[in-house]
Design an enzyme around this catalytic site. Sequence first.
Site, PDB file in Angstrom:
ATOM      1  N   HIS A 453      -8.380 -30.631 -12.861  1.00  0.00           N
ATOM      2  CA  HIS A 453      -8.465 -29.255 -12.400  1.00  0.00           C
ATOM      3  C   HIS A 453      -7.501 -29.007 -11.249  1.00  0.00           C
ATOM      4  O   HIS A 453      -6.912 -27.944 -11.137  1.00  0.00           O
ATOM      5  CB  HIS A 453      -9.897 -28.924 -11.971  1.00  0.00           C
ATOM      6  CG  HIS A 453     -10.705 -28.345 -13.100  1.00  0.00           C
ATOM      7  ND1 HIS A 453     -12.049 -28.554 -13.243  1.00  0.00           N
ATOM      8  CD2 HIS A 453     -10.338 -27.579 -14.144  1.00  0.00           C
ATOM      9  CE1 HIS A 453     -12.478 -27.923 -14.311  1.00  0.00           C
ATOM     10  NE2 HIS A 453     -11.459 -27.331 -14.881  1.00  0.00           N
ATOM     11  N   ARG A 560      -6.085 -19.700 -24.230  1.00  0.00           N
ATOM     12  CA  ARG A 560      -6.906 -20.904 -24.413  1.00  0.00           C
ATOM     13  C   ARG A 560      -8.374 -20.499 -24.252  1.00  0.00           C
ATOM     14  O   ARG A 560      -8.933 -20.554 -23.148  1.00  0.00           O
ATOM     15  CB  ARG A 560      -6.532 -21.958 -23.382  1.00  0.00           C
ATOM     16  CG  ARG A 560      -5.193 -22.653 -23.670  1.00  0.00           C
ATOM     17  CD  ARG A 560      -4.969 -23.789 -22.683  1.00  0.00           C
ATOM     18  NE  ARG A 560      -3.951 -24.706 -23.121  1.00  0.00           N
ATOM     19  CZ  ARG A 560      -2.707 -24.728 -22.640  1.00  0.00           C
ATOM     20  NH1 ARG A 560      -2.335 -23.890 -21.721  1.00  0.00           N
ATOM     21  NH2 ARG A 560      -1.843 -25.621 -23.086  1.00  0.00           N
ATOM     22  N   ARG A 596      -6.273 -18.060 -29.430  1.00  0.00           N
ATOM     23  CA  ARG A 596      -6.480 -19.312 -30.163  1.00  0.00           C
ATOM     24  C   ARG A 596      -7.969 -19.545 -30.368  1.00  0.00           C
ATOM     25  O   ARG A 596      -8.763 -19.413 -29.430  1.00  0.00           O
ATOM     26  CB  ARG A 596      -5.888 -20.488 -29.384  1.00  0.00           C
ATOM     27  CG  ARG A 596      -6.185 -21.804 -30.087  1.00  0.00           C
ATOM     28  CD  ARG A 596      -5.459 -22.963 -29.480  1.00  0.00           C
ATOM     29  NE  ARG A 596      -6.012 -23.340 -28.186  1.00  0.00           N
ATOM     30  CZ  ARG A 596      -5.518 -24.339 -27.452  1.00  0.00           C
ATOM     31  NH1 ARG A 596      -4.464 -25.007 -27.879  1.00  0.00           N
ATOM     32  NH2 ARG A 596      -6.057 -24.647 -26.304  1.00  0.00           N
ATOM     33  N   GLU A 689       0.466 -29.078 -34.405  1.00  0.00           N
ATOM     34  CA  GLU A 689       0.182 -30.066 -33.359  1.00  0.00           C
ATOM     35  C   GLU A 689       0.022 -31.462 -33.931  1.00  0.00           C
ATOM     36  O   GLU A 689      -0.103 -32.428 -33.182  1.00  0.00           O
ATOM     37  CB  GLU A 689      -1.122 -29.706 -32.637  1.00  0.00           C
ATOM     38  CG  GLU A 689      -1.095 -28.346 -31.982  1.00  0.00           C
ATOM     39  CD  GLU A 689      -2.373 -28.063 -31.227  1.00  0.00           C
ATOM     40  OE1 GLU A 689      -2.407 -28.263 -30.017  1.00  0.00           O
ATOM     41  OE2 GLU A 689      -3.356 -27.623 -31.875  1.00  0.00           O
ATOM     42  N   ASN A 712       2.285 -30.372 -26.691  1.00  0.00           N
ATOM     43  CA  ASN A 712       1.522 -31.387 -25.938  1.00  0.00           C
ATOM     44  C   ASN A 712       0.825 -32.336 -26.908  1.00  0.00           C
ATOM     45  O   ASN A 712       0.936 -33.553 -26.809  1.00  0.00           O
ATOM     46  CB  ASN A 712       0.459 -30.727 -25.047  1.00  0.00           C
ATOM     47  CG  ASN A 712       1.042 -29.658 -24.150  1.00  0.00           C
ATOM     48  OD1 ASN A 712       2.204 -29.730 -23.790  1.00  0.00           O
ATOM     49  ND2 ASN A 712       0.250 -28.661 -23.817  1.00  0.00           N
ATOM     50  N   ASP A 713       0.092 -31.749 -27.852  1.00  0.00           N
ATOM     51  CA  ASP A 713      -0.602 -32.604 -28.814  1.00  0.00           C
ATOM     52  C   ASP A 713       0.371 -33.226 -29.809  1.00  0.00           C
ATOM     53  O   ASP A 713       0.229 -34.389 -30.178  1.00  0.00           O
ATOM     54  CB  ASP A 713      -1.683 -31.807 -29.550  1.00  0.00           C
ATOM     55  CG  ASP A 713      -2.971 -31.775 -28.736  1.00  0.00           C
ATOM     56  OD1 ASP A 713      -3.371 -32.840 -28.250  1.00  0.00           O
ATOM     57  OD2 ASP A 713      -3.531 -30.689 -28.555  1.00  0.00           O
ATOM     58  N   ARG A 723      -2.272 -38.237 -24.261  1.00  0.00           N
ATOM     59  CA  ARG A 723      -1.663 -37.330 -23.285  1.00  0.00           C
ATOM     60  C   ARG A 723      -2.386 -37.335 -21.944  1.00  0.00           C
ATOM     61  O   ARG A 723      -1.857 -36.886 -20.945  1.00  0.00           O
ATOM     62  CB  ARG A 723      -1.614 -35.899 -23.841  1.00  0.00           C
ATOM     63  CG  ARG A 723      -2.969 -35.303 -24.099  1.00  0.00           C
ATOM     64  CD  ARG A 723      -2.901 -33.995 -24.868  1.00  0.00           C
ATOM     65  NE  ARG A 723      -2.851 -32.843 -23.991  1.00  0.00           N
ATOM     66  CZ  ARG A 723      -3.005 -31.590 -24.396  1.00  0.00           C
ATOM     67  NH1 ARG A 723      -3.185 -31.331 -25.691  1.00  0.00           N
ATOM     68  NH2 ARG A 723      -2.961 -30.592 -23.561  1.00  0.00           N
ATOM     69  N   CYS A 760       4.234 -23.142 -27.819  1.00  0.00           N
ATOM     70  CA  CYS A 760       3.347 -22.773 -26.717  1.00  0.00           C
ATOM     71  C   CYS A 760       2.908 -23.993 -25.925  1.00  0.00           C
ATOM     72  O   CYS A 760       2.142 -23.877 -24.980  1.00  0.00           O
ATOM     73  CB  CYS A 760       2.130 -22.009 -27.221  1.00  0.00           C
ATOM     74  SG  CYS A 760       1.133 -22.968 -28.353  1.00  0.00           S
TER      75      CYS A 760
HETATM   76  C1  PEP Z   1      -0.519 -28.137 -27.118  1.00  0.00           C
HETATM   77  O1  PEP Z   1      -1.148 -29.085 -27.596  1.00  0.00           O
HETATM   78  O2  PEP Z   1       0.706 -28.162 -26.900  1.00  0.00           O
HETATM   79  C2  PEP Z   1      -1.230 -26.898 -26.773  1.00  0.00           C
HETATM   80  C3  PEP Z   1      -0.578 -25.803 -26.424  1.00  0.00           C
HETATM   81  O3  PEP Z   1      -2.575 -26.952 -26.779  1.00  0.00           O
HETATM   82  P1  PEP Z   1      -3.450 -27.600 -25.581  1.00  0.00           P
HETATM   83  O4  PEP Z   1      -2.487 -28.074 -24.523  1.00  0.00           O
HETATM   84  O5  PEP Z   1      -4.359 -26.545 -25.108  1.00  0.00           O
HETATM   85  O6  PEP Z   1      -4.120 -28.713 -26.317  1.00  0.00           O
HETATM   86 MG    MG Z   2      -3.213 -28.706 -28.285  1.00  0.00          MG
END
Ligand code: PEP
Ligand code: MG
Length: 832
Positions: A453, A560, A596, A689, A712-713, A723, A760
């Site tokens: 956080h 989100r 989402r 993802e 990210n995923d 991650r 994103c």
């Molecule tokens: C991602 O995985 O890049 C994504 C945007 O989703 P989150 O980071 O919320 O898992």
């Molecule tokens: Mg994700």
Amino acid sequence: MIDVQLKAPLAGWSLPLAAVPDPVFAEGMMGPGLAIDPTGDTLHAPCDGEVLTLHAARHAITLGVGAGVALLMHIGIDTVALAGRGFEPLVAPGDQVRAGDPLIRFDLDAVVLGAASAVTPMIVVEGEGVTLVDAVVDGPVAVGDALVRLVSAGVAASAIATAGETVRHDTIVLLPHGLHARPAARIVAAVRASGAEVTLHAGDRSASAASPIGLLALGLAQGTAVTLEARGGAARQVIAEIEALLTAEVDAAPAAAPAAPAAPRIVQREIEPGAIAGVSAAPGLAVGPAFWLRMETPDVPTSGDGCEIERDRLAAGFAAVDARLDTAAATPGQLGGVLTAHRAILADPDLRARADAGIAAGLSAAAAVLAAAETQGAALRASGNARIAERADDIRDVALRVVHAILGTEPAALSVPAGVIVLADDLLPSQLAGLAAARVGGFAVMRGGPTSHVAILAAGMGVPMVVALGEAIRPLADGTMLVLDADSGTLIADPAEARLAAARETIATRATAEAAALAAGNRPAAMADGLPIGVYANLGSVADAEAAAAAGAEGCGLLRTEFLFLDRATAPSVDEQATEYRGVVAGLPDRPVVIRLLDVGGDKPAPYLAIPAEENPALGVRGIRVALARPEVLDAQLRAILSVPDVARCRIMVPMVASVDEMIAVRGALDALRGELGIGPVPLGAMIETPAAAATADLIAGHADFLSIGSNDLTQYVLAMDRGNPALAAGIDGLHPAVLRLIEMTCRGAATRGVPVSVCGGLAADPLAAPILIGLGVRTLSVPPARIPSTKALVAALTLAATERLAAAALAAASAAEVRALARRFAEDTDR
Ligand code: PEP
Ligand code: MG
């Protein structure tokens, strides 16, 4: 004449030189030798001798063993990039050592995790006609075991053609880590092949460029001016070759690795020499003096004054904190979101029940609540999931609030001077909230994780933060000047004046550009050649939407929605969700909003959904799998979205798609509800993802109105790196060519159906990545609100043709580091 028995300098597995995963060593470019894949952590002298050189990065040492013969021992491959961290020299140049004496102690774990390989070559770098006999290879060795004999028959020095013109040439060492073993070996090889006599002068020191020891002893750092002097042979050509080696901006990577039973290879990032490496949690660059924030733990009485009194105190404490959080949760932005989450923690019946049990066992109310938080926190830490473990800090934070309320005390006022870089063992969200007004320059944290956080809060405040810096920052005194480079996740203490000035200039340039970009405001983003690129915002609350609109976001590319679902005891109702979605849509007037669907499970726990414990949650019931397994959850969320008055501006996005069937199922549920409610079409998109979704993007695009890459995923699944794991954070780079190739495949697949692609994930906000993404075919970048102006400004400086050339080069690169080097050069050329 020499005949010396060399003993094993390290415990481990002995290997022939050819098995070293670096051709400079493996091909004998530096000389004959062998290697050890270590299990021990101390390098010992293999024979009697004199320490000739010790590299500034403390990973390599040379030993003169008599008769002009010298040995190089080089701990690990690419360890120069560790800049000395984890290496403790036990000797110094000039020391006489006996066989078996310890030379360098090192952190084997750090080498295994941080370097290309831990395999340690031992090479005869000086000494004509030396051969190795009786070598013991391909087996286990203990320190002191007989390893190999060095034998020379006293061969005459090779003839060097010294006739001919003398050529002198001035140049500057640009190698990021200075002149270390690998480039030195290449220089020696070039000189030996040229037949020329080459001397390298640096200030008042000189060395033969045919001598690896001589070159290493010069200790040439990046930026050192040198003069090359060559006579005879191919003098001009060899000078050009040496200059190319000295001025390479990237150290030649240990390319094709021969098969070797080497330690696992972890992607190594470029780290500035002397920098302390951590993990970037909120981007940016800051300069300022160090200021330690010390954790205060209030003095708490252990035993209580009786159950009844203590229960009343506990109840009053909980009530007071609840009231305060209730008011504070209205704070705009991420901070409000975190405080709302803290209120939910406070309402957790388990925390209260544990505290009550503590009181029943005789504890005071304050001690009981601290103990309850500790027990809950320990359970989270034991989950083995870094992201879940980070929530333990939130629980401790809430418990401390209650303790202060019970004791009638206030947390010590945070009198932090403006502009400092705050150093902390760890930071609690409430401390960060207190610091929000102090206008600190940045945060450098020993522990912590990039998804905590506090990291989200720091990013929301626009303050750079580097976490997981470890013990290396503990010795830094208050007032030490620091450069915090949160873009590369590093901290530089006591920087040289030039480094400091460069950082200040970058900060000033960025501030000017930010101001100009903000002034350019609501203009739609377009490239220099006119191609429009959408610059959208990633949001997590209504307040974020307002901030994004003010920053000029052209829409929301990712809402989100799990912020509504996490850290609470029950699922939000349809009405509660509808209110939030309505607020976000109203916050971004006239612009599209991509909502989402719930993405919980895995690293985002929602206890009331009762997902059974999973051994491997990242690969378990998460994302759309949860919604399909719990149709009532999907139904409630779709109903809430469809009830937004401005639903025509809403788009719905499906997280963690792995197959077409999931899109068909969600489309079915959506269409059925639209029919029931009498609502027209609402675009439905898929997040890309998973590698499966990227590889079948053409098929998924057949059932989607848009695709959005969650980098990210996607990165964690492509690279098989969690991650949320700080130990792997340095290697998790979305610019890895494997990830880029899947993004390219996604864009190509989507194009066959005419479906647009956005990004994103965090990659969209990375200024080095954005041009590559556009070159690969991405047409919308969705970034945190604070990055909207700079992303628009970046886009405006690009042309499609240039980004396509960059993207093609990136796809052909061998590593993320290589892609970053390409992108950096591209950025410099674009700036010029
Ligand atoms: C991602 O995985 O890049 C994504 C945007 O989703 P989150 O980071 O919320 O898992
Ligand atoms: Mg994700």
